[in-house]
Each structure stands twice: as structure tokens, then as C-alpha cells.
Write a protein that holds these residues in place. Sequence first.
Motif: not given
Length: 437
Positions: A110-112, A117-123, A154-155
Motif C-alpha cells: 500500500l505504501a509503495l 511515506d510511513y506506516v503508523l502502528t499502535a504499539h 517505514i514503520f
Amino acid sequence: MLQEFKDHIAAHFSFLSGSRLLIACSGGLDSVVLTEMCHSLKFEFGVAHCNFNLREEESDGDEKFVKSLAERLSVLFFRRSFDTEKYAKDHDLSIQMAARELRYGWFRELALEFQYDYVLTAHHADDNLETFLINLSRGTGLDGLTGIPEVNEIFVRLLLPFSREEILDFATEKNIQWREDSSNKSTKYLRNKLRHDVITELKAIHPKFLHNFKNTLDYLKQSKDFIQSQLVHLKKELFITSEIDIVKIPINKLRNYGNPRTCLYFLLRDYGFTAWDDIEQIVTAQPGKQVFSETHRLVKDRDYLLLSPIVEEISDREYLISEEEQTIMIPPGTIKFRKVSEIVQKDFKTIYVDKEKLKYPLTVRKWKAGDYFYPLGMKGKKKLSKFFKDEKLSLLAKERVWILCSEKEIVWIINYRADNRFKITPQTKQLLKITIT
């Protein structure tokens, strides 16, 4: 919490300003709060949701909830449905690892495709503690005890300083709705068992347990940074790269550091090695002992350990060179043949021979036991094995030696020594310059 979140981003993630972001949102408390806060800070983002089809109607309900959230916030919504159980079976993975591979692979796609630019995760902090305990139970090294990285490719994980309790209080205060994942209550998974049975008890015994853990994690990260800085110095001291693709580690110098096993662990871990008992024993083993990773091998030579990438075995291949060829590309490099009128350069990469003494086609091959030649400048012959010993070639260097032959006679040990039988004499009429690059 929103102000703390904003300050945290300003202090540590200024690079997010003006970036296009993709938020991984399951519909649970953590990812919904992350989405709501990013919306409050007016970030440009889209929302991606994975339906792993593991909880039947509940999974579909999560998808509808996240879609509704994205519509309410007027942001792009992406979803993908996975047959997670089939993927896990086909790839011999646990359900958790299969889900991880599937979601991270899709997020990268998806990012590509949509130029995020970045993927945010909720850790968050509690996830960090659970990961720490899981790695600790598996006997990890320092890397596994420094927690989830805030940035990994990117994460990006913006919630790591915040506890689950803080996130819950914020959601309650702001009347934020979310979905409960029923599988989170099951203790058949290790992470859930730690969360419900172990961490709950630890927090009850010591109310500041999570706070103290975060401090400990900071100390461990500082220790890791210090080790990394010392590793740069250690490599300068112990890594000698005098031969192509071969790193030599002097054994006596290694022993001077007092703990060869620890030194070798930090020196070699990035090369894929895992058999640390074998690597420790190789220091005192007989020459020729080898240890392999998937990409490299470590060989005990007389006074050195030799580290090199594993290369495809091509020792049986021979290359024929006709009289008309002027350039040929072969494993040792590009060999060029040029008729010249005078000798202007002589080094180990260039030789000059009497062309009329050559018999075509010439051959380039790996050396073999029993091969001998007449070293330039000497009258007698010498076995290649003896020549290599005199030149103090390592085991790996000897494996990589190629020779240029005229019929069965060696013309040149490529990169090392020419043969006396083909040398230029006053009677030479045709000079042939042979160079390897």
C-alpha cells in the motif's frame, strides 16, 4: 494525553511533518485512539484494515467499524481479506506469525502503490513489556531486550511511551468508541497469558512496575548504543581485509580481548551465524575447521579466522579462449589480450608473454592438486601447493586461484605469478600483453 502525544512527536518525530501517513487500524482501543489523535493533529493519513477471517462475524464487524471510522474522519480506507489459516498451513507458521507476515507485506504494498511515506502502528508500553518478556523467555540476546523499535524502515510507533491504562483513560474521557477483540481474552496464546496472568500480578506487586520497566528499557538501549560504538572500534582492530571478499581475524589479537565468544558474537551476528558453541571452539580447532551460516562461512586458518561470503561452486568449469578474442569475462575478472610493441607496465595484474610460444585455444580454470609451473625468474619447477605455502596464502585465497594455460602448461597463476617458459626474450617477435581487471 493529546498534548503529551503532540510534544512527543515534536521532540522525536519531526520528520513526520508534511508526510503522507498510513495508519494500521484493527478497530481496537489502541489503533482507534491513535487514529483519532492523528486526526486531531491534522495529519494527512489513510486507514488500512486487515480482515484475517479468524473470528467469523466478529471479524466482519471490525471491518465495518473501521470503514465507518474512516468515513467519519473523511480519510481514505483500505481493506484486505486474508485466508490466514490457509496461509499459516501452507507456510508452516503459527496463526500469529502468518497474520504478521500478511499484514506487514500488505502495508508495504500500500505504501509503495499510494506513495505513503510511513506506516503508523499502535504499539504501546504494555506491548513493549509483553515483547520483552516473550523474548526473555526464549533466551534472547540484548537485541531482544531493547523492546519494539520506534522506527523500523517505514514503520513508526508513536504510542510506545504510553501505557494501555493511559490510552483507555483518554478514550473514556473523549467518549471514543472501539471494538473489543474476543480472542484477546484467551490465554492459549503466550502474549495473552503474559498479559492477563503474569503482568497483572507484577503490577499488583509493584504499582510502578511499568514505569520502572520503561526506565530499564532506556538503560538497555543506552547499553546497546555503547556496545555499537565499541563494535566499530573492535572491527577496526580485528577485521583485516587484505584479500578480495575475505576478512581475516587475527586469533592472538582476539584472545587479548579476554572473551573471544562475546567478541565473535558481536562481530559475526550480522552475517547470519547462530552456532555460537561451534564458533567458540573454532578458535582452538585445527586449521581447516569451518562453520557456516546461510550466507557466509568462517574458516580456521593457521593464525587467523577467515570470514567470506559463500559463493557458488564453479571449480569444474573451464573457459576456452580463441586466438581472435581480445576480451573475455570469467569468474576471476575481465581478461584482456593486446599485441604491443614494448613493455610499459609489469605488476601482478599484468604479464607480457611471447605470443608465438602459446598454443590456442588457451584455457582458464581453477588450479588442481598436482599442478606445477616454472616461476618467472627461476630455472626449476614448483608445485602450486608449495608456491601458495611460500606466499602464505590462506585456505580461502587458495580456493579462489585461477590459472591461464596453454594446452597443459601454465602460463600465468592469475593475480600472482607468470611462468618462465613464456617469458619475453631477445628473440621474441610478438609481444602479448595480458591484463586482468
